[in-house]
Scaffold this motif. Structure first.
Motif, PDB file in Angstrom:
ATOM      1  N   GLY A   1      -2.789 -22.764   2.099  1.00 43.63           N
ATOM      2  CA  GLY A   1      -2.835 -23.792   0.968  1.00 43.63           C
ATOM      3  C   GLY A   1      -4.063 -23.022   0.032  1.00 43.63           C
ATOM      4  O   GLY A   1      -4.897 -23.484  -0.532  1.00 43.63           O
ATOM      5  N   ASN A   2      -3.910 -21.763  -0.300  1.00 42.27           N
ATOM      6  CA  ASN A   2      -4.986 -20.705  -1.173  1.00 42.27           C
ATOM      7  C   ASN A   2      -6.263 -21.060  -0.407  1.00 42.27           C
ATOM      8  O   ASN A   2      -7.377 -21.287  -1.427  1.00 42.27           O
ATOM      9  CB  ASN A   2      -4.763 -21.165  -2.478  1.00 42.27           C
ATOM     10  CG  ASN A   2      -3.869 -20.542  -3.118  1.00 42.27           C
ATOM     11  OD1 ASN A   2      -3.557 -19.363  -3.449  1.00 42.27           O
ATOM     12  ND2 ASN A   2      -2.509 -21.179  -3.279  1.00 42.27           N
ATOM     13  N   GLY A   3      -6.263 -21.234   0.937  1.00 44.37           N
ATOM     14  CA  GLY A   3      -7.768 -21.362   1.517  1.00 44.37           C
ATOM     15  C   GLY A   3      -8.194 -22.718   1.664  1.00 44.37           C
ATOM     16  O   GLY A   3      -9.272 -22.946   2.091  1.00 44.37           O
ATOM     17  N   ARG A   4      -7.386 -23.798   1.218  1.00 46.90           N
ATOM     18  CA  ARG A   4      -7.690 -25.150   1.370  1.00 46.90           C
ATOM     19  C   ARG A   4      -8.150 -25.524   2.841  1.00 46.90           C
ATOM     20  O   ARG A   4      -8.953 -26.387   3.006  1.00 46.90           O
ATOM     21  CB  ARG A   4      -6.745 -26.006   0.749  1.00 46.90           C
ATOM     22  CG  ARG A   4      -6.965 -27.444   1.035  1.00 46.90           C
ATOM     23  CD  ARG A   4      -5.899 -28.355   0.469  1.00 46.90           C
ATOM     24  NE  ARG A   4      -6.170 -29.761   0.501  1.00 46.90           N
ATOM     25  CZ  ARG A   4      -5.747 -30.430   1.321  1.00 46.90           C
ATOM     26  NH1 ARG A   4      -5.207 -30.146   2.299  1.00 46.90           N
ATOM     27  NH2 ARG A   4      -6.190 -32.075   1.247  1.00 46.90           N
ATOM     28  N   THR A   5      -7.372 -25.079   3.748  1.00 48.26           N
ATOM     29  CA  THR A   5      -7.521 -25.165   5.191  1.00 48.26           C
ATOM     30  C   THR A   5      -8.936 -24.830   5.737  1.00 48.26           C
ATOM     31  O   THR A   5      -9.566 -25.370   6.384  1.00 48.26           O
ATOM     32  CB  THR A   5      -6.553 -24.504   6.208  1.00 48.26           C
ATOM     33  OG1 THR A   5      -5.081 -24.835   5.494  1.00 48.26           O
ATOM     34  CG2 THR A   5      -6.822 -24.757   7.520  1.00 48.26           C
ATOM     35  N   GLN A   6      -9.486 -23.521   4.998  1.00 47.20           N
ATOM     36  CA  GLN A   6     -10.630 -23.185   5.669  1.00 47.20           C
ATOM     37  C   GLN A   6     -11.762 -24.111   4.872  1.00 47.20           C
ATOM     38  O   GLN A   6     -12.698 -24.308   5.609  1.00 47.20           O
ATOM     39  CB  GLN A   6     -11.006 -21.926   5.056  1.00 47.20           C
ATOM     40  CG  GLN A   6     -12.225 -21.222   5.368  1.00 47.20           C
ATOM     41  CD  GLN A   6     -12.231 -19.688   4.736  1.00 47.20           C
ATOM     42  OE1 GLN A   6     -11.714 -19.252   3.934  1.00 47.20           O
ATOM     43  NE2 GLN A   6     -13.228 -18.954   5.838  1.00 47.20           N
ATOM     44  N   ARG A   7     -11.587 -24.585   3.801  1.00 48.95           N
ATOM     45  CA  ARG A   7     -12.568 -25.704   3.362  1.00 48.95           C
ATOM     46  C   ARG A   7     -12.385 -26.972   4.100  1.00 48.95           C
ATOM     47  O   ARG A   7     -13.494 -27.607   4.275  1.00 48.95           O
ATOM     48  CB  ARG A   7     -12.215 -25.904   1.785  1.00 48.95           C
ATOM     49  CG  ARG A   7     -12.463 -24.588   1.104  1.00 48.95           C
ATOM     50  CD  ARG A   7     -12.312 -24.930  -0.539  1.00 48.95           C
ATOM     51  NE  ARG A   7     -10.770 -25.486  -1.012  1.00 48.95           N
ATOM     52  CZ  ARG A   7     -10.070 -24.890  -1.384  1.00 48.95           C
ATOM     53  NH1 ARG A   7     -10.145 -23.484  -1.161  1.00 48.95           N
ATOM     54  NH2 ARG A   7      -8.659 -25.197  -1.779  1.00 48.95           N
TER      55      ARG A   7
END
Length: 320
Positions: free
Chosen positions: A14-20
């Motif tokens: 998710g373009n880094g959404r999971t990390q956020r």
């Protein structure tokens, strides 16, 4: 009540959404008294390796935080030679990636809802697809939960996997499909379903749907069931680009492509696609190889948590 879970997390999805969003998800799970063991991926194939190692080590509750591709890798770690490594494993999904198509079929609306499903949702045993293909002269297997396709969709998936999805799922997939349509060249192919040749000629796409949704929300197979032991098979005949762009692409988001003159639809347990030339295939957004392929349904072979009743047919749909 779940007491512990092993979470496989793809921070890049998710373009880094999971990390956020993951730290907040983990905190809320722990606040509910659930022990969370975190396992982060950092490269393609990590989720497959982690899932296999965890299950062989005795883990029975697997949580996947990421997109459809991460879930696909996990599923490929849970099977060997067409059989689940541990039939009692339960998979739960926290959809954080771009497509989130499989979670739609499970009735999971968003991250918050996924937490409720994890603690209160029902467990269903769903079908899994297995594709056999050739790579470097050897037969390979790839398992999938949602949708596999040959041709136009696979070319779109390959394009998107090389591109940013920062525009979000709808625009990323819609624009990717439109770009691919402008350059795609199909091939003559033979499609065999349950031993019968059902099409032989120029194709744009062959879809094998286990789940209903595909490519960021397309209602690809409105009649699909995850528990009926069948693929919904859609064959798109080669048609002019103006029809693809102006008629079929808009229709597929509403499930209104079924019955179109260019779309052949039936069901089956085994599908083979043999092409004159090379056509890419993809499954759950991952693009591992090319034709020729043979796909079979592994009936009710994976346990998943869902909000929807997966044993009830979707209202208002029919088989043709």
């Amino acid at each position: 009540m779940i007491q512990e879970v092993d979470a496989i997390i793809n921070p890049a999805s998710g373009n880094g959404r999971t990390q956020r969003v993951w730290p907040g998800v983990a905190g809320r799970l722990r606040a509910r008294g659930i022990t969370v063991r975190e396992h982060l991926t950092s490269a393609p194939g990590d989720a497959t390796r982690l899932a296999r190692d965890l299950v062989l080590g005795g883990a029975r509750e697997i949580l996947v935080a990421g997109g459809d591709g991460t879930l696909n890798e996990v599923v490929n770690g849970l099977f060997d030679d067409g059989r689940p490594l541990a039939p009692d494993v339960v998979v739960s999904v926290v959809p954080c990636g771009t497509g989130r198509d499989f979670s739609r079929s499970l009735g999971i609306r968003n991250t918050d809802h996924a937490l409720s499903v994890l603690t209160d949702g029902k467990v269903y045993t769903v079908d899994v697809g297995r594709i056999t293909y050739q790579e470097d002269g050897a037969a390979r297997n790839r398992y999938f939960l949602n949708v596999a396709d040959v041709g136009l969709g696979a070319e779109t998936a390959a394009l998107l996997n090389r591109s940013s999805k920062a525009l979000g799922p709808f625009l990323a997939y819609f624009l990717g499909a439109a770009r691919t349509i402008l350059t795609f060249r199909g091939h003559v192919a033979r499609v065999v379903v349950d031993g019968q040749t059902i099409f032989h000629g120029p194709i744009g796409m062959v879809v094998l749907a286990n789940g209903r949704y595909h490519a960021g929300g397309m209602d690809m197979a409105p009649m699909a069931s995850l528990t009926d032991g069948l693929f919904e098979v859609l064959v798109l005949r080669e048609v002019p680009r103006r029809i693809l762009l102006g008629s079929l692409l808009p229709r597929v988001y509403r499930g209104r492509h079924i019955g179109h003159a260019a779309v052949l639809h039936l069901t089956g347990r085994e599908v083979m696609v043999e092409a004159e030339g090379t056509l890419l295939f993809e499954c759950d957004g991952e693009q591992p190889g090319a034709t020729d392929i043979r796909a079979v349904v592994l009936p009710r072979s994976l346990r998943v948590r869902a909000a929807n009743d997966l044993t009830v047919p979707v209202a208002g749909t029919s088989r043709r």
